[in-house]
Design an enzyme around this catalytic site. Structure first.
Site, PDB file in Angstrom:
ATOM      1  N   CYS A   1      -8.148 -31.890 -12.309  1.00 64.76           N
ATOM      2  CA  CYS A   1      -9.363 -31.511 -13.032  1.00 64.76           C
ATOM      3  C   CYS A   1      -9.161 -30.388 -14.044  1.00 64.76           C
ATOM      4  CB  CYS A   1     -10.457 -31.120 -12.041  1.00 64.76           C
ATOM      5  SG  CYS A   1     -10.196 -29.499 -11.279  1.00 64.76           S
TER       6      CYS A   1
ATOM      7  N   HIS B   1      -4.624 -13.042   6.403  1.00 62.67           N
ATOM      8  CA  HIS B   1      -4.965 -12.912   4.987  1.00 62.67           C
ATOM      9  C   HIS B   1      -4.487 -14.104   4.162  1.00 62.67           C
ATOM     10  CE1 HIS B   1      -4.850  -8.380   6.044  1.00 62.67           C
ATOM     11  NE2 HIS B   1      -6.049  -8.873   6.229  1.00 62.67           N
TER      12      HIS B   1
ATOM     13  N   SER C   1       0.339  -0.336  10.129  1.00 68.21           N
ATOM     14  CA  SER C   1      -0.291   0.970  10.329  1.00 68.21           C
ATOM     15  C   SER C   1      -1.529   0.864  11.209  1.00 68.21           C
ATOM     16  CB  SER C   1      -0.684   1.570   8.976  1.00 68.21           C
ATOM     17  OG  SER C   1      -1.622   0.726   8.318  1.00 68.21           O
TER      18      SER C   1
ATOM     19  N   ARG D   1       0.774  -1.232   0.000  1.00 70.58           N
ATOM     20  CA  ARG D   1       0.000   0.000   0.000  1.00 70.58           C
ATOM     21  C   ARG D   1       0.810   1.288   0.000  1.00 70.58           C
ATOM     22  NH1 ARG D   1      -5.327  -0.665   0.673  1.00 70.58           N
ATOM     23  NH2 ARG D   1      -6.025  -2.763   1.129  1.00 70.58           N
TER      24      ARG D   1
END
EC number: 2.3.1.286
Length: 243
Positions: free
Chosen positions: A154, A123, A193, A36
């Site tokens: 597959c 995450h 942050s 970011r």
């Protein structure tokens, strides 16, 4: 700075239920781009014409599986990254039975690579992959060594085991993270942050003795902390280990 280091050393040495909470700043020293910040991965890939949020979304995976796979292979497989001194320090304190483990917002898997056993990856992680269709599991080395993009079972798209935009955080991971925070006597925040929700909101559940924040920039929790150090955490940990 020296007084802060002495205070930090005293708190760490006198704690036996430390929980670590880490963000992107911890991995920058390992060569992983901050997603970011200016000059980070978000800024770089936004030049390609699609928003970074879309490229890392469930919608993109479903709209264009091939494009999503190619993006992951081009931008997310940090092949040469290794843990740095901060990852090693956190793992060492866990081995010394001073730490309950680490909660991380990072997806690079470097805490596990450093030897940490009790890692909650809010995450997800790039150390694991799975088929988006049949859910067959693959390791990072499977994907890299074989340049594997499609399931050999597959033919479905092989995706990283990370939380994409439009997907929910894993609830068992959230529960384990809350448990670590609620049982900690010291909570050490490194390189975050503390603004990305809901992950950062976990910090408000800490009721222990010492909240330590080590981050280059200010955070919303600085005023509540026992100790705040606005400096490069690699430098801080190096100095701490020579005290």
């Amino acid at each position: 700075m020296r007084n802060d280091l002495e205070t930090l050393k005293h708190i760490i040495d006198s704690s036996n239920r430390i929980t670590f909470f880490t963000g992107a700043g911890v991995s920058v020293a390992s060569g992983v781009p901050d997603f970011r910040s200016m000059g980070g991965l978000f800024d770089e890939i936004s030049k390609d014409g699609l928003s970074p949020e879309y490229l890392l979304s469930r919608d993109y995976l479903e709209d264009d599986p091939e494009g999503f796979i190619n993006f992951c292979h081009k931008r997310l497989l940090f092949v040469d990254t290794k843990p740095n001194i901060v990852h090693d320090w956190i793992a060492k304190l866990e081995r010394n039975q001073q730490s309950l483990g680490v909660i991380t917002q990072n997806i690079d898997g470097l805490h596990s690579d450093a030897g940490s056993q009790h890692v909650d990856e809010l995450h997800g992680t790039l150390n694991r992959f799975y088929c988006n269709a049949c859910h067959k599991s693959y390791t990072k080395s499977d994907v890299i060594d074989r340049t594997l993009k499609h399931c050999d079972n597959c033919g479905g798209a092989i995706r990283p085991d990370i939380v994409l935009y439009g997907e929910m955080l894993d609830q068992p991971t959230i529960i384990r993270s809350l448990n670590k925070i609620e049982h900690a006597d010291t909570l050490v925040v490194l390189g975050s942050s503390l603004v990305v929700q809901p992950a950062a909101g976990l910090i408000s559940n800490f009721k222990g003795d010492n909240l330590i924040i080590i981050n280059k920039d200010r955070t919303p929790y600085d005023r509540d902390a026992t100790l705040v150090i606005h400096d490069d955490m690699v430098s801080v940990v190096k100095s701490l280990m020579t005290e």
